[in-house]
Design a protein around this motif. Structure first.
Motif, mmCIF file in Angstrom:
data_model
loop_
_atom_site.group_PDB
_atom_site.id
_atom_site.type_symbol
_atom_site.label_atom_id
_atom_site.label_comp_id
_atom_site.label_asym_id
_atom_site.label_seq_id
_atom_site.Cartn_x
_atom_site.Cartn_y
_atom_site.Cartn_z
ATOM 1 N N ALA A 118 -32.828 -9.515 -19.270
ATOM 2 C CA ALA A 118 -32.771 -10.947 -19.560
ATOM 3 C C ALA A 118 -34.153 -11.591 -19.537
ATOM 4 N N GLN A 119 -35.075 -11.010 -18.761
ATOM 5 C CA GLN A 119 -36.407 -11.602 -18.648
ATOM 6 C C GLN A 119 -37.253 -11.396 -19.900
ATOM 7 N N PHE A 120 -36.857 -10.465 -20.762
ATOM 8 C CA PHE A 120 -37.681 -10.140 -21.923
ATOM 9 C C PHE A 120 -37.482 -11.093 -23.100
ATOM 10 N N GLN A 169 -38.293 -14.204 -22.618
ATOM 11 C CA GLN A 169 -39.266 -15.242 -22.313
ATOM 12 C C GLN A 169 -40.363 -15.285 -23.380
ATOM 13 N N PRO A 170 -40.733 -16.467 -23.855
ATOM 14 C CA PRO A 170 -41.775 -16.585 -24.889
ATOM 15 C C PRO A 170 -43.096 -15.925 -24.502
ATOM 16 N N GLU A 171 -43.455 -15.986 -23.207
ATOM 17 C CA GLU A 171 -44.746 -15.424 -22.796
ATOM 18 C C GLU A 171 -44.794 -13.900 -22.931
ATOM 19 N N LEU A 172 -43.635 -13.251 -23.015
ATOM 20 C CA LEU A 172 -43.605 -11.798 -23.227
ATOM 21 C C LEU A 172 -43.457 -11.437 -24.701
ATOM 22 N N ASN A 173 -43.493 -12.443 -25.574
ATOM 23 C CA ASN A 173 -43.310 -12.203 -27.011
ATOM 24 C C ASN A 173 -44.345 -12.976 -27.830
#
Length: 265
Positions: A142-144, A146-150
């Motif tokens: 679920a954490q993936f 997040q915009p900062e990881l993409n």
């Protein structure tokens, strides 16, 4: 296996250790010594496309980054290369500057045909093969979103598996192009940083060497890709463990899970 090849490749095979999914040999013939790989039986299960591998390896070979292909068969994943007597970087680690010069050169190559790595799709490909997904994995996934990881990026030609065992000699030669494709340069660097267990200072030195060689990746993008490297390693090991029940894959996935948990907090 040898009798199915042209007579010029008939000779003596000596099995080699170290491969995770394929079978590798030293092939001794009247013409000299070669490295022979017989691919795994189900490459698609691991996200491997043998046609793309061949196209990219040939391009890298023409650029002087990879050994020349002497013979190949994409149906079986059979590959014959010149024998290299130099040690790989698990035995004799080389210069980070030399590696970044090679990586930056690879990222400037233009090749038609290879697909583009979509990290979400690759993760889903592995997940669909699992008969059971533990609760902790669902929470982690679920954490993936997040915009900062993409972060946004422009895809370049990447090897995507530049671990120490796939680097040979001081130049170094880049080996094992099974996962090569168009991808984020930051993902490429994250694979290297994860394999070398680099801290923040090490990552900064890695980026400085890469950017000095003509690349352009920020520390924020590198940090965003590190969890993806650990997630895909974890899922790959889970698929392999489910398929083989080998304890080595269990150890691998637990290590990846620990690093991922630490990375995501």
């Amino acid at each position: 296996m040898l009798t199915s090849l042209p007579p010029v490749w008939h000779g003596r095979l000596v099995a080699l250790k170290g491969g995770q999914t394929n079978h590798c040999f030293r092939l001794e013939t009247g013409q000299g010594c070669y490295w022979l790989r017989l691919g795994c039986q189900t490459p698609a299960r691991l996200g491997i496309n043998r046609h793309h591998e061949l196209i990219i390896h040939q391009a890298a070979s023409r650029a002087g980054l990879a050994p020349l292909i002497r013979y190949s068969d994409t149906r079986t994943g059979l590959l014959i290369l010149d024998w290299l007597s130099e040690p790989d970087w698990r035995q004799t680690p080389g210069s980070l500057t030399a590696l970044m010069n090679r990586v930056a050169r690879l990222h400037r190559l233009e090749v038609r045909g290879p697909g583009r790595l979509n990290l979400h799709h690759r993760a889903q490909h592995y997940l669909e093969q699992l008969t059971h997904q533990p609760a902790w994995l669902t929470a982690t996934l679920a954490q993936f979103s997040q915009p900062e990881l993409n972060p946004d990026f422009t895809p370049v030609l990447c090897h995507c598996d530049l671990t120490a065992g796939n680097l040979m000699g001081p130049r170094p030669w880049l080996l094992d192009w099974e996962y090569a494709c168009l991808a984020d340069a930051a993902f490429e660097l994250a694979v290297i940083a994860d394999d070398r267990a680099l801290d923040d200072n090490g990552c900064a030195a890695l980026l400085a060497a890469y950017n000095a060689a003509g690349g352009q990746v920020s520390l924020a993008r590198l940090r965003a890709r590190l969890p993806w490297v650990q997630l895909l390693t974890l899922l790959w090991a889970m698929v392999q463990y489910q398929h083989t029940q080998k304890a080595s894959y269990q150890v691998w996935l637990e290590s990846a899970r620990a690093k991922l948990t630490n990375r995501l907090g």
